[in-house]
Design a protein around this motif. Structure first.
Motif, PDB file in Angstrom:
ATOM      1  N   ASP A  40       0.941  -1.359   0.279  1.00 34.07           N
ATOM      2  CA  ASP A  40      -0.351   0.147   0.531  1.00 34.07           C
ATOM      3  C   ASP A  40       0.760   1.120  -0.128  1.00 34.07           C
ATOM      4  OD1 ASP A  40      -2.277  -1.743   0.005  1.00 34.07           O
ATOM      5  OD2 ASP A  40      -2.221  -1.495   2.185  1.00 34.07           O
ATOM      6  N   VAL A  41       2.442   1.351   0.522  1.00 35.40           N
ATOM      7  CA  VAL A  41       2.411   2.704   0.964  1.00 35.40           C
ATOM      8  C   VAL A  41       3.270   2.482  -0.221  1.00 35.40           C
ATOM      9  CG1 VAL A  41       5.311   2.855   2.267  1.00 35.40           C
ATOM     10  CG2 VAL A  41       3.482   2.346   3.736  1.00 35.40           C
ATOM     11  N   ARG A  42       3.907   1.763  -0.859  1.00 35.15           N
ATOM     12  CA  ARG A  42       4.624   1.648  -2.936  1.00 35.15           C
ATOM     13  C   ARG A  42       3.674   2.436  -3.379  1.00 35.15           C
ATOM     14  NH1 ARG A  42       7.650  -4.012  -2.181  1.00 35.15           N
ATOM     15  NH2 ARG A  42      10.408  -3.112  -2.281  1.00 35.15           N
ATOM     16  N   ALA A  43       2.298   1.934  -3.825  1.00 33.43           N
ATOM     17  CA  ALA A  43       0.908   2.487  -4.370  1.00 33.43           C
ATOM     18  C   ALA A  43       1.443   3.858  -3.856  1.00 33.43           C
ATOM     19  CB  ALA A  43      -0.157   1.943  -4.485  1.00 33.43           C
ATOM     20  N   ALA A  44       1.256   4.486  -2.499  1.00 32.24           N
ATOM     21  CA  ALA A  44       0.345   5.368  -2.021  1.00 32.24           C
ATOM     22  C   ALA A  44       1.865   6.462  -2.337  1.00 32.24           C
ATOM     23  CB  ALA A  44       0.730   5.528  -0.641  1.00 32.24           C
ATOM     24  N   LEU A  45       2.508   6.394  -2.756  1.00 29.52           N
ATOM     25  CA  LEU A  45       4.267   6.769  -2.742  1.00 29.52           C
ATOM     26  C   LEU A  45       4.613   6.438  -4.853  1.00 29.52           C
ATOM     27  CD1 LEU A  45       6.472   6.043  -0.386  1.00 29.52           C
ATOM     28  CD2 LEU A  45       5.557   7.763  -0.186  1.00 29.52           C
ATOM     29  N   ARG A  46       4.125   6.483  -5.484  1.00 29.16           N
ATOM     30  CA  ARG A  46       4.032   5.711  -6.747  1.00 29.16           C
ATOM     31  C   ARG A  46       4.484   7.780  -7.250  1.00 29.16           C
ATOM     32  NH1 ARG A  46       0.615   1.957  -7.958  1.00 29.16           N
ATOM     33  NH2 ARG A  46       2.551   0.570  -7.835  1.00 29.16           N
ATOM     34  N   GLY A  47       4.523   7.546  -7.842  1.00 27.20           N
ATOM     35  CA  GLY A  47       5.180   9.092  -8.441  1.00 27.20           C
ATOM     36  C   GLY A  47       5.884  10.637  -7.674  1.00 27.20           C
ATOM     37  N   LYS A  48       5.953  10.277  -6.851  1.00 24.10           N
ATOM     38  CA  LYS A  48       6.869  11.394  -5.659  1.00 24.10           C
ATOM     39  C   LYS A  48       8.471  10.212  -4.898  1.00 24.10           C
ATOM     40  CE  LYS A  48       2.316  12.785  -3.585  1.00 24.10           C
ATOM     41  NZ  LYS A  48       1.479  12.776  -2.527  1.00 24.10           N
ATOM     42  N   ALA A  49       8.247   9.244  -4.573  1.00 25.13           N
ATOM     43  CA  ALA A  49       9.413   7.782  -4.310  1.00 25.13           C
ATOM     44  C   ALA A  49       9.265   6.613  -4.651  1.00 25.13           C
ATOM     45  CB  ALA A  49       9.178   8.463  -2.529  1.00 25.13           C
ATOM     46  N   GLU A  50      10.658   6.312  -4.597  1.00 30.44           N
ATOM     47  CA  GLU A  50      11.060   5.101  -4.767  1.00 30.44           C
ATOM     48  C   GLU A  50      11.372   4.185  -3.657  1.00 30.44           C
ATOM     49  OE1 GLU A  50      12.967   2.429  -7.728  1.00 30.44           O
ATOM     50  OE2 GLU A  50      13.293   4.310  -7.830  1.00 30.44           O
ATOM     51  N   PHE A  51      10.502   3.161  -2.876  1.00 34.48           N
ATOM     52  CA  PHE A  51      10.624   2.341  -1.809  1.00 34.48           C
ATOM     53  C   PHE A  51      11.207   1.182  -1.889  1.00 34.48           C
ATOM     54  CE2 PHE A  51       8.321   0.948   2.414  1.00 34.48           C
ATOM     55  CZ  PHE A  51       8.894   0.495   2.862  1.00 34.48           C
ATOM     56  N   ILE A  52      12.518   0.851  -1.729  1.00 38.88           N
ATOM     57  CA  ILE A  52      13.857   0.100  -2.185  1.00 38.88           C
ATOM     58  C   ILE A  52      13.807  -0.720  -1.025  1.00 38.88           C
ATOM     59  CG2 ILE A  52      15.696  -1.361  -2.302  1.00 38.88           C
ATOM     60  CD1 ILE A  52      15.965   1.246  -4.823  1.00 38.88           C
ATOM     61  N   GLU A 104       6.105  15.576   3.970  1.00 41.60           N
ATOM     62  CA  GLU A 104       4.801  14.950   2.582  1.00 41.60           C
ATOM     63  C   GLU A 104       4.688  12.848   2.731  1.00 41.60           C
ATOM     64  OE1 GLU A 104       3.484  15.164  -1.535  1.00 41.60           O
ATOM     65  OE2 GLU A 104       5.221  16.703  -0.919  1.00 41.60           O
ATOM     66  N   ILE A 105       6.281  13.236   3.157  1.00 44.80           N
ATOM     67  CA  ILE A 105       6.477  11.441   3.309  1.00 44.80           C
ATOM     68  C   ILE A 105       5.753  10.573   4.206  1.00 44.80           C
ATOM     69  CG2 ILE A 105       7.686   9.410   2.509  1.00 44.80           C
ATOM     70  CD1 ILE A 105       7.797  11.047  -0.439  1.00 44.80           C
ATOM     71  N   MET A 106       6.495  11.875   5.680  1.00 46.37           N
ATOM     72  CA  MET A 106       6.215  10.430   6.177  1.00 46.37           C
ATOM     73  C   MET A 106       4.622  11.092   6.742  1.00 46.37           C
ATOM     74  SD  MET A 106       8.998  12.802   8.269  1.00 46.37           S
ATOM     75  CE  MET A 106       7.975  11.969  10.657  1.00 46.37           C
ATOM     76  N   ALA A 107       3.285  11.486   5.759  1.00 47.44           N
ATOM     77  CA  ALA A 107       2.280  11.667   6.012  1.00 47.44           C
ATOM     78  C   ALA A 107       1.593  10.298   5.418  1.00 47.44           C
ATOM     79  CB  ALA A 107       1.737  13.042   5.717  1.00 47.44           C
ATOM     80  N   VAL A 108       2.593  10.079   4.224  1.00 48.05           N
ATOM     81  CA  VAL A 108       1.529   8.917   3.650  1.00 48.05           C
ATOM     82  C   VAL A 108       2.316   7.933   4.660  1.00 48.05           C
ATOM     83  CG1 VAL A 108       2.573   7.324   1.349  1.00 48.05           C
ATOM     84  CG2 VAL A 108       2.616   9.771   1.544  1.00 48.05           C
ATOM     85  N   LEU A 109       3.315   7.639   5.184  1.00 55.15           N
ATOM     86  CA  LEU A 109       3.867   6.004   6.228  1.00 55.15           C
ATOM     87  C   LEU A 109       2.346   6.575   7.251  1.00 55.15           C
ATOM     88  CD1 LEU A 109       7.382   6.500   6.317  1.00 55.15           C
ATOM     89  CD2 LEU A 109       5.918   5.420   4.430  1.00 55.15           C
ATOM     90  N   ASP A 110       2.228   7.153   7.940  1.00 53.64           N
ATOM     91  CA  ASP A 110       1.215   7.710   9.346  1.00 53.64           C
ATOM     92  C   ASP A 110       0.476   6.947   8.099  1.00 53.64           C
ATOM     93  OD1 ASP A 110       3.146   8.396  10.535  1.00 53.64           O
ATOM     94  OD2 ASP A 110       2.670  11.002  10.593  1.00 53.64           O
ATOM     95  N   LYS A 111      -0.568   7.062   6.823  1.00 52.70           N
ATOM     96  CA  LYS A 111      -1.626   6.973   6.810  1.00 52.70           C
ATOM     97  C   LYS A 111      -1.841   5.214   6.719  1.00 52.70           C
ATOM     98  CE  LYS A 111      -5.090   7.563   1.996  1.00 52.70           C
ATOM     99  NZ  LYS A 111      -4.818   7.808   1.586  1.00 52.70           N
ATOM    100  N   PHE A 112      -0.905   4.577   7.008  1.00 50.36           N
ATOM    101  CA  PHE A 112      -1.003   2.622   6.312  1.00 50.36           C
ATOM    102  C   PHE A 112      -0.175   3.195   8.327  1.00 50.36           C
ATOM    103  CE2 PHE A 112      -0.513   4.251   2.121  1.00 50.36           C
ATOM    104  CZ  PHE A 112      -1.565   4.046   1.261  1.00 50.36           C
ATOM    105  N   ARG A 113      -1.478   2.773   8.737  1.00 47.66           N
ATOM    106  CA  ARG A 113      -1.358   2.812  10.446  1.00 47.66           C
ATOM    107  C   ARG A 113      -1.742   1.622  10.349  1.00 47.66           C
ATOM    108  NH1 ARG A 113      -1.756   5.055  15.394  1.00 47.66           N
ATOM    109  NH2 ARG A 113       0.143   5.343  17.229  1.00 47.66           N
ATOM    110  N   ASN A 114      -1.220   0.373  11.787  1.00 49.49           N
ATOM    111  CA  ASN A 114      -2.067  -1.157  11.803  1.00 49.49           C
ATOM    112  C   ASN A 114      -2.259  -1.589  13.231  1.00 49.49           C
ATOM    113  OD1 ASN A 114      -3.009  -1.101   8.931  1.00 49.49           O
ATOM    114  ND2 ASN A 114      -1.757  -3.616   8.541  1.00 49.49           N
ATOM    115  N   LYS A 115      -3.680  -1.356  13.481  1.00 44.76           N
ATOM    116  CA  LYS A 115      -3.804  -1.658  14.709  1.00 44.76           C
ATOM    117  C   LYS A 115      -3.506  -3.234  14.881  1.00 44.76           C
ATOM    118  CE  LYS A 115      -6.752  -0.960  18.554  1.00 44.76           C
ATOM    119  NZ  LYS A 115      -8.675  -0.232  18.812  1.00 44.76           N
ATOM    120  N   ALA A 116      -2.209  -3.809  16.517  1.00 39.55           N
ATOM    121  CA  ALA A 116      -2.272  -4.831  16.614  1.00 39.55           C
ATOM    122  C   ALA A 116      -2.476  -5.405  18.035  1.00 39.55           C
ATOM    123  CB  ALA A 116      -0.441  -5.333  15.968  1.00 39.55           C
TER     124      ALA A 116
END
Length: 326
Positions: A40-52, A104-116
């Motif tokens: 999900d993070v990779r898809a959200a960052l497409r065009g803005k960043a590259e996740f490796i 802006e990148i950190m906001a994308v990461l915070d968006k995909f935050r899972n409860k456990a």
């Protein structure tokens, strides 16, 4: 299928292209992050960043080879030195390459935050508090609460927690009793996400504390710094742009004090007005008080005016109506 050597070569090309294309590298912790979150993070960052993602030994080798290659620029060498000095390419982490702003990148990461839930053996990333109230559990389950020193009472045939109780502190390892209790109470206290640990931004390395700084916090540091410089300048008697105004005011006050003590008059604050200010307990200039300049005789009228202060008349002795008796 491509061979392992070919796969490594393709990975090296991808890493080098990312390091050439982007000026910022985010080192993100991936502990307890699911593969779906990464997708999900990779898809959200497409065009803005590259996740490796990948093996850290391979990534470290690519960074080292790039820095030691012929014609390597200063940024490549410094990036390799920082990675080695701070052990950035270790542990369970990923790399995000970008030219966008870090928030802006950190906001994308915070968006995909899972409860456990709290699993046995896990390290608590935050404090966990069991709230007061009815648990809905039967009285036979009080042993769980007793093991954790949680005060309870029986209300309407169920266990009720009397007061809030912190059962885990950040950094604690979850034991069997705590995990079982939280599971029975249906509490999932932990949240996991790809979390930014360190940022490389055009030759400068920022840690997590640096990233948490806000504009208000920076402004406070600047104001405190200016205040400290002003205090040192005042103490040392060195005029600066921050202290010249209060130093002039202090100097003028000293002149006023000398004028009052010696009766010496000067244009900005004449003797008559000084005396009136001393009598009235105020400090106003001639224009503010409406006082005319002192007479040529040295302002001799001021003492006379001061001497005209009316004194209360002495009251006659009161004989309380008994004067006729003696």
């Amino acid at each position: 299928m491509p061979s392992i050597t070919q796969a490594k070569q393709e990975y090296e090309v991808r890493m080098n292209n990312a390091m050439s294309k982007y000026s910022k590298v985010l080192f993100v912790g991936m502990d307890n992050v699911t593969s779906q979150q990464v997708h999900d993070v990779r898809a959200a960052l497409r065009g803005k960043a590259e996740f490796i993602m990948g093996k850290k030994t391979l990534q470290a080798k690519i960074v080292e080879k790039r820095a030691l290659s012929k014609g390597a620029n200063a940024d490549a060498k410094k990036f390799y030195e920082q990675c080695e000095e701070h052990a950035l390419l270790t542990g369970n982490s990923g790399l995000i390459f970008t030219n966008e702003e870090i928030p802006e990148i950190m906001a994308v990461l915070d968006k995909f935050r899972n409860k456990a839930p709290a699993r046995v053996g896990a390290i608590a990333p935050c404090d966990v508090v069991v709230p007061a109230g009815n648990t809905g559990m039967e009285p036979t389950q009080t042993s769980f609460f007793q093991a954790l020193n949680i005060a309870t009472k029986i209300a309407k045939g169920t266990v009720e927690i009397i007061a809030d109780k912190k059962v885990l502190t950040t950094g604690d390892r979850v034991d069997n009793s705590t995990a079982a209790l939280l599971q029975k109470l249906n509490i999932s206290p932990f949240f996991y996400q790809a979390e930014v640990l360190t940022v490389w931004d055009r030759g400068v390395l920022f840690n997590r504390d640096d990233l948490n700084m806000s504009d208000d916090l920076i402004e406070k540091f600047l104001v405190d710094g200016i205040a400290n410089v002003g205090a040192m300048s005042m103490g040392a008697g060195i005029p600066t742009s921050a202290t010249i105004a209060p130093m002039l005011v202090d100097g003028f006050k000293n002149l006023l004090g000398v004028s009052i003590a010696t009766g010496y008059e000067f244009e900005e604050f004449d003797g008559k007005t000084i005396r009136e200010a001393a009598i009235n307990g105020t400090l106003a200039g001639p224009a503010a008080s409406g006082a005319a300049p002192a007479a040529a005789a040295g302002g001799s009228a001021a003492p006379a005016a001061a001497a005209k202060v009316e004194e209360p008349e002495e009251e006659e002795d009161d004989d309380f109506g008994m004067g006729g008796l003696f």
